[in-house]
Design a protein around this motif. Structure first.
Motif, PDB file in Angstrom:
ATOM      1  N   VAL A 192       0.927  -1.224  -0.057  1.00  0.00           N
ATOM      2  CA  VAL A 192       0.034   0.036   0.000  1.00  0.00           C
ATOM      3  C   VAL A 192       0.747   1.158   0.103  1.00  0.00           C
ATOM      4  O   VAL A 192       0.585   2.306  -0.882  1.00  0.00           O
ATOM      5  CB  VAL A 192      -0.775   0.015   1.254  1.00  0.00           C
ATOM      6  CG1 VAL A 192      -1.640   1.437   1.266  1.00  0.00           C
ATOM      7  CG2 VAL A 192      -2.053  -0.985   1.131  1.00  0.00           C
ATOM      8  N   ARG A 193       1.866   1.152   0.877  1.00  0.00           N
ATOM      9  CA  ARG A 193       3.010   2.282   0.872  1.00  0.00           C
ATOM     10  C   ARG A 193       3.621   2.573  -0.588  1.00  0.00           C
ATOM     11  O   ARG A 193       3.712   3.712  -0.813  1.00  0.00           O
ATOM     12  CB  ARG A 193       3.753   2.367   1.841  1.00  0.00           C
ATOM     13  CG  ARG A 193       3.009   2.336   3.376  1.00  0.00           C
ATOM     14  CD  ARG A 193       4.055   2.487   4.694  1.00  0.00           C
ATOM     15  NE  ARG A 193       3.296   2.778   5.838  1.00  0.00           N
ATOM     16  CZ  ARG A 193       2.999   3.852   6.295  1.00  0.00           C
ATOM     17  NH1 ARG A 193       3.377   5.047   5.685  1.00  0.00           N
ATOM     18  NH2 ARG A 193       2.600   4.065   7.347  1.00  0.00           N
ATOM     19  N   GLU A 194       3.846   1.523  -1.154  1.00  0.00           N
ATOM     20  CA  GLU A 194       4.630   1.723  -2.252  1.00  0.00           C
ATOM     21  C   GLU A 194       3.788   2.340  -3.558  1.00  0.00           C
ATOM     22  O   GLU A 194       4.189   3.074  -4.174  1.00  0.00           O
ATOM     23  CB  GLU A 194       5.127   0.118  -2.912  1.00  0.00           C
ATOM     24  CG  GLU A 194       5.685   0.294  -4.188  1.00  0.00           C
ATOM     25  CD  GLU A 194       6.088  -1.007  -4.318  1.00  0.00           C
ATOM     26  OE1 GLU A 194       6.669  -1.318  -5.745  1.00  0.00           O
ATOM     27  OE2 GLU A 194       6.065  -2.005  -3.785  1.00  0.00           O
ATOM     28  N   ARG A 195       2.508   1.847  -3.311  1.00  0.00           N
ATOM     29  CA  ARG A 195       1.442   2.317  -4.104  1.00  0.00           C
ATOM     30  C   ARG A 195       1.175   3.880  -4.080  1.00  0.00           C
ATOM     31  O   ARG A 195       1.028   4.543  -4.846  1.00  0.00           O
ATOM     32  CB  ARG A 195       0.098   1.741  -4.252  1.00  0.00           C
ATOM     33  CG  ARG A 195       0.143   0.401  -4.751  1.00  0.00           C
ATOM     34  CD  ARG A 195      -1.395  -0.089  -5.259  1.00  0.00           C
ATOM     35  NE  ARG A 195      -1.988  -0.338  -3.958  1.00  0.00           N
ATOM     36  CZ  ARG A 195      -2.068  -1.607  -3.604  1.00  0.00           C
ATOM     37  NH1 ARG A 195      -1.497  -2.522  -4.029  1.00  0.00           N
ATOM     38  NH2 ARG A 195      -2.893  -1.792  -2.159  1.00  0.00           N
ATOM     39  N   VAL A 196       1.158   4.149  -2.792  1.00  0.00           N
ATOM     40  CA  VAL A 196       0.874   5.705  -2.354  1.00  0.00           C
ATOM     41  C   VAL A 196       2.047   6.501  -2.838  1.00  0.00           C
ATOM     42  O   VAL A 196       1.944   7.582  -3.432  1.00  0.00           O
ATOM     43  CB  VAL A 196       1.020   5.940  -0.887  1.00  0.00           C
ATOM     44  CG1 VAL A 196       0.925   7.246  -0.563  1.00  0.00           C
ATOM     45  CG2 VAL A 196      -0.469   5.230  -0.275  1.00  0.00           C
ATOM     46  N   HIS A 197       3.313   6.042  -2.519  1.00  0.00           N
ATOM     47  CA  HIS A 197       4.650   6.582  -2.971  1.00  0.00           C
ATOM     48  C   HIS A 197       4.671   6.970  -4.558  1.00  0.00           C
ATOM     49  O   HIS A 197       5.038   7.690  -5.052  1.00  0.00           O
ATOM     50  CB  HIS A 197       5.689   6.129  -2.453  1.00  0.00           C
ATOM     51  CG  HIS A 197       7.058   6.425  -3.074  1.00  0.00           C
ATOM     52  ND1 HIS A 197       7.733   6.084  -4.113  1.00  0.00           N
ATOM     53  CD2 HIS A 197       8.053   7.311  -2.503  1.00  0.00           C
ATOM     54  CE1 HIS A 197       8.994   6.816  -4.465  1.00  0.00           C
ATOM     55  NE2 HIS A 197       8.856   7.619  -3.416  1.00  0.00           N
TER      56      HIS A 197
END
Length: 271
Positions: free
Chosen positions: A67-72
């Motif tokens: 999820v954090r990778e997608r946000v970044h």
């Protein structure tokens, strides 16, 4: 996502255009650029919606590295997209010899860009707050305990006996510290993105305010023309009714006059 880069658009030759040639009367380059910017703005708006959904997962049980990778990735992609569209909007704002329709298009795109930019800034602040909260929580879990060191020999022996089982918690601490470093990097990237876009949004907003009177005047003129057209239609309808009534009255008068004339003629003949 695929997109015709604005630098390549700007590199298209314009010096060979002949403004007096009928085929350039509508300025196809301007139309192509504005259509491209409009499409790109729609894509950025979709990115903002996806970002909002992903950021809402941060700090919850569904918060994962994926999820954090997608946000970044979405933050970086959207930031670069706003840079491209911002440069394109600034270019059309400085376009020469714009007609009234083109000025309206420029104003519309500028305002849509400003509105989308404000929405993206809100999303950036939300992501920043989430990362800061996550970093603070990680720092609390890795803070040293308030307990003092063992003073007696027996306590020291107990510490040595339990040293091996404590290797796992130490590894967890190291992992937590690596996450803190990662959060700090994310925070710096978001802050840098906010700083980079702020100036661009201010430039576009300034031009929009300066040219606001133009679009207001166009809207007012369009409204006046609409009102005048409606008034003229009403007047024509009323005139048509009056004319019809006048024709009916004229016919009645002619019939009456004809009857009176017939009566007079019959009176003379019979007399």
């Amino acid at each position: 996502m695929s997109f015709d880069r604005l630098p390549s658009l700007e590199a298209q030759p314009t010096t060979t255009r002949r403004q007096d040639d009928p085929q350039y009367r509508d300025d196809p380059e301007f139309s192509h650029l504005t259509e491209t910017l409009s499409t790109r703005l729609f894509e950025l708006t979709s990115n903002i919606s996806r970002l909002s959904q992903q950021i809402s997962l941060l700090g919850t049980k569904r918060d994962t590295e994926r999820v954090r990778e997608r946000v970044h990735d979405l933050l970086e992609e959207t930031k670069e997209g706003f840079k491209e569209v911002g440069e394109g909007v600034k270019k059309i704002q400085g376009w020469e010899d714009l007609n009234a329709s083109q000025k309206y298009t420029v104003q519309k795109l500028s305002r849509e860009f400003g509105a989308a930019g404000q929405e993206f800034q809100v999303i950036q602040r939300r992501a920043l707050e989430k990362d800061r909260a996550s970093k603070a929580a990680l720092e609390e879990t890795t803070s040293p305990s308030a307990e003092g060191r063992p003073s007696s020999q027996q306590d020291q022996q107990q510490q040595l006996q339990t040293q091996s089982p404590r290797l796992a918690p130490q590894g967890e601490v190291d992992f937590q510290e690596s996450l803190i470093i990662e959060r700090e990097s994310e925070i710096r990237n978001i802050e840098q993105g906010v700083s980079e876009l702020n100036e661009l949004f201010r430039d576009v907003a300034t031009i929009v305010r300066e040219q606001g009177d133009v679009i207001d005047a166009i809207d007012l003129n369009v409204e006046n023309v609409r009102n005048d057209t409606r008034g003229a239609d009403t007047e024509l309808t009323q005139a048509s009714r009056y004319q019809k009534r006048a024709r009916n009255k004229a016919c009645c008068l002619l019939v009456i006059m004809a009857i009176v004339l017939v009566v007079i003629v019959l009176a003379v003949v019979l007399g």
